[in-house]
Structures are given as structure tokens and as C-alpha cells.
Design an enzyme around this catalytic site. Structure first.
Site, PDB file in Angstrom:
ATOM      1  N   ASP A  17      -8.745 -26.706  -8.158  1.00  0.00           N
ATOM      2  CA  ASP A  17     -10.133 -26.828  -8.615  1.00  0.00           C
ATOM      3  C   ASP A  17     -10.335 -26.260 -10.011  1.00  0.00           C
ATOM      4  O   ASP A  17     -10.851 -26.941 -10.902  1.00  0.00           O
ATOM      5  CB  ASP A  17     -11.073 -26.136  -7.629  1.00  0.00           C
ATOM      6  N   ARG A  96     -16.214 -10.946  -4.351  1.00  0.00           N
ATOM      7  CA  ARG A  96     -16.966 -11.710  -5.353  1.00  0.00           C
ATOM      8  C   ARG A  96     -17.747 -10.840  -6.346  1.00  0.00           C
ATOM      9  O   ARG A  96     -17.707 -11.094  -7.551  1.00  0.00           O
ATOM     10  CB  ARG A  96     -17.883 -12.724  -4.670  1.00  0.00           C
ATOM     11  N   ASP A 125     -19.888 -18.678  -1.827  1.00  0.00           N
ATOM     12  CA  ASP A 125     -19.387 -18.033  -3.042  1.00  0.00           C
ATOM     13  C   ASP A 125     -20.213 -18.366  -4.276  1.00  0.00           C
ATOM     14  O   ASP A 125     -20.356 -17.545  -5.186  1.00  0.00           O
ATOM     15  CB  ASP A 125     -17.923 -18.409  -3.271  1.00  0.00           C
ATOM     16  N   SER A 181      -7.677 -24.756   2.480  1.00  0.00           N
ATOM     17  CA  SER A 181      -7.928 -23.870   1.342  1.00  0.00           C
ATOM     18  C   SER A 181      -7.641 -22.430   1.748  1.00  0.00           C
ATOM     19  O   SER A 181      -7.993 -22.000   2.847  1.00  0.00           O
ATOM     20  CB  SER A 181      -9.389 -24.014   0.895  1.00  0.00           C
TER      21      SER A 181
END
Length: 414
Positions: A17, A96, A125, A181
Site C-alpha cells: 500500500d 498509532r 487506523d 494483512s
């Protein structure tokens, strides 16, 4: 090439990505600076640097924030006994805001107006990254390709991304053999998407389980975190190995617990954006410390204080999961929870075996456990006859409630 739109700092992983997004951002006219945070993931960082430069990044920043991640983000979660929906130890949610701090720091250093990320438009996210970035730098602007129609209509799925990567010479690690993922950091590894989106599919990923290891975990004062109590030492009673620094002891526990399959769960959770998702998580060290801390806290903390603290922990977990780490309410909760930890000091002895954590014993100079008081063999400073009045007073409410209920029932039967 489009006219320059300015500089954007991209949260970069080197995967499919963000590699495609890097090239796409350049196509849109941005000067791209990539930021890769080392938060304990197993990755060839030098290869990631070379790849980003080869794809056209103006600069590449790789920052080791693994110690900061443990001390400033994981330790408060351990203090809180943070657990989202009774099962999830918040590995991704804690990472994060840590990454966002670095991302904003680089943007400010470089004078960049924009930050970008590869989070999807359906996930948590995107919220976590952006709320943190806006809190830390209110004037920053966010480019979120997976929410832009011109991007997600062009790339509706992985196949289109793979075709784009092939066309632009972007090497990617994703293959049909790993159709999901994965996200890794010191706290955990998560697996989702791909074939795992079908909740009936059984995950056959390998994980270790072997013999017994015995760990002694000490929770007490730690000079790097004077605001509260955190883990300060781990000793393996089998071979005497000891780890004292925050990062070393966490990595060591990950190694020991990971070999025994500790902390692996397969769950369906409620995302903040409103949908349910299936995730598989492995949180070895976090699981050991959760159980060790929970045990020593129950041993040393006043009952009523602990009830209040449990409510705070529930709210804290929800805020962290939803991306509000840098909110005023979450800052307030962290201070309250840290204050509650003042008596939480002691040693917990435990073992890990075939995916389970077993508490074996505990001791503390701040213990509220009175062996003589609780003993069945010694009366101690307690008068058993006093319990009669205690029971009578507490039964009064029950007697009155059921007295009324019996009257109502008789009246209805007439």
C-alpha cells in the site's frame, strides 16, 4: 508530472500500500518524504530506505522509537489493565499515537504542510493517525488516499495495486501464499483481511508451545516513569537470567511467552467506525504483564479504589481503541490511573505453559492481605459474632423487596 503541491510526509512501511501510495503521491505533484518508525517490528530498515529512495522519495527518515513506545504508551496501558471488549490488549491502537508523534515531528522539522498514511477508509487506523496528528499539530493537513474517490476507484482491490506496482517497478512482498494483512510491533502481531474476512475460516498460522518456563515479574518504582508504578525487573527462576530496562524486559518476555503461544486470540470486535471485524492477535509479553499486574494490584489496592479504577480502565481502553490518546479526557485518565498505582509494588511469580499464564504466588511490602485476619485457624482481630448484625442489616433491603413482591403477586392473583 503535475505542478508541485508541496511537501507531504508519508507514514511508510515499505509494503504494498504505502509503496504504491508513495509513487501515486508523486504523480499528484507532491514532494514525498517518508517516515518509518521502528517500534519493534522485524524489518530490514536499510532495504526499506533504499526502496523508498528508488521510488522517488525526497528524503527518508527511519526513527527507532521502540523504547519510547514501551515507556510512554505500553506502560500506561499495563497500569490501566487496558482491555478492549474484554479481550483485545490494544497492540495496534497503542502504536498509532506513537508513530503519529514522529510523523508530526518530521513534518514540523521539514516545514511540510501535509502528512499522508495508508490506512483504509473502513478501519480504525485512519481515525487514530489523524486525531493524533490534528491534536499535536492543529494546522497540519492530511492526505488519505484510501478515502479519495480518484484513488480507491482506480484501485478497488489488491489486484489493481499489484498491477500498478508491476507497471512502476515496485517490488512488493505480498504473494498469494500470504493472503492476509499483517501488522507487527513490540506489543503484538495482528492478522486480518484477505481470507480471514470470512469468520468461519480457521487460521492455521503456526505458533510455538513447548515446555515450562518460570518467570518472576517485579512491579515497583522505575526512575524513567516517576508518575506511577511500572514493571522494573524480570527474572527467569530457571536459569537466573534477569532483565531490568523497560525495552529489554519486554523483548525478553515476548521471546519466552511467544515460544509457549501465550497471548494468541482470534476474535470479532467492534470497530469505532461502526462495523464488526475479525482479527487474530499475538500479544505475548503484554499478556504476561496483564496477568502479573492484575494480580499484584488486587493484592495491594483498596477494594473501593479498585472498583473506581476498573471503571476508569474501561473508559481508557475505549478511548485508546478509538484514537483519542491525545485527548484531554485520556490525559486526565492516565493521570488518575497513575495516581492509583502508588501502592502497587511487589513481586509476582508465574509460569507460562502451552498458551496459558499461571500465577504461582506473590508478595509485597504494601500488601493488604492479613494472613492472621483471614485464617480459619486463628481468630485474629475479628469478632465472628459481629457478622450477625452485618448480615441482618444487609438482609433488610432484601426482606422488604420480597415482602412487597409477595403482596403484588397475591393482589394480581385475586
Amino acid at each position: 508530472m503535475a505542478q508541485s503541491k508541496g511537501t507531504v510526509v508519508l507514514a511508510y512501511s515499505g509494503g504494498l500500500d504505502t509503496s504504491c501510495i508513495l509513487v501515486w503521491l508523486k504523480e499528484q505533484g507532491y514532494d514525498v518524504i517518508t517516515y518509518l518508525a521502528n517500534i519493534g517490528q522485524k524489518e530490514d530498515f536499510e532495504a526499506a530506505r533504499k526502496k523508498a529512495l528508488a521510488l522517488g522519495a525526497k528524503k527518508v527518515y527511519i526513527e527507532d522509537v521502540s523504547r519510547e513506545f514501551v515507556e510512554r504508551f505500553i506502560w500506561p496501558a499495563v497500569q490501566a489493565n487496558a482491555l478492549y471488549e474484554d479481550r483485545y490488549l490494544l497492540g495496534t491502537a497503542l502504536a498509532r499515537p506513537c508513530i503519529a508523534r514522529g510523523l508530526v515531528g518530521i513534518a514540523q522539522r521539514e516545514g511540510a504542510q501535509y502528512i499522508a498514511h495508508g490506512a483504509t477508509g473502513k478501519g480504525n487506523d485512519q481515525v487514530r493517525f489523524e486525531l493524533s496528528c490534528y491534536a499535536l499539530c492543529p494546522k497540519i493537513k492530511v492526505v488519505a488516499p484510501w478515502r479519495l474517490p480518484e484513488f480507491y476507484q482506480r484501485f478497488p482491490g489488491r489486484r489493481e495495486l499489484m498491477d500498478y506496482a508491476k507497471k512502476h517497478g515496485i517490488p512488493v512482498p505480498v504473494t498469494p501464499q500470504t493472503p492476509w494483512s499483517m501488522d507487527e510491533n513490540l506489543m503484538h502481531i495482528s492478522y486480518e483481511a484477505g481470507i480471514l474476512e470470512n469468520p468461519k475460516v480457521i487460521d492455521h498460522g503456526s505458533h510455538g508451545a513447548g515446555g515450562v518456563s518460570c518467570i518472576r515479574s517485579l512491579i515497583g518504582n522505575f526512575t524513567a516513569a516517576p508518575s506511577g508504578r511500572v514493571p522494573v525487573k524480570v527474572t527467569n527462576t530457571g536459569d537466573g537470567a534477569t532483565r531490568s530496562s523497560a525495552l529489554e524486559l519486554f523483548v525478553y518476555l515476548n521471546d519466552i511467552a511467544g515460544k509457549h503461544g501465550v497471548g494468541r486470540i482470534d476474535i470479532v470486535e467492534n470497530r469505532f467506525v461502526g462495523m464488526k471485524s475479525r482479527g487474530i492477535y499475538e500479544t505475548p509479553a503484554g499478556t504476561i504483564l496483564y496477568h502479573a499486574h492484575l494480580d499484584i494490584e488486587a493484592f495491594t489496592m483498596d477494594r473501593e479504589v479498585r472498583k473506581i479504577k476498573q471503571g476508569l480502565s474501561l473508559k481508557f481502553s475505549e478511548l485508546v481503541y478509538n484514537g483519542f490518546w491525545h485527548s484531554p479526557e485520556c490525559e486526565f485518565l492516565r493521570e488518575c490511573i497513575a495516581r492509583s498505582q502508588e501502592p502497587v509494588v511487589g513481586t509476582v511469580r508465574l509460569s507460562v505453559f502451552k498458551g496459558h499464564v499461571y500465577i504461582l504466588g506473590r508478595e509485597s511490602p504494601r500488601s493488604l492481605y492479613n494472613e492472621e485476619l483471614v485464617s480459619m485457624n486463628v481468630q485474629g482481630d475479628y469478632e465472628p459474632a459481629d457478622a450477625t448484625g452485618f448480615i441482618n442489616i444487609n438482609s433488610l433491603r432484601l426482606k422488604e423487596y420480597h415482602r412487597l413482591q409477595s403482596k403484588v403477586t397475591v393482589k394480581q392473583d385475586e
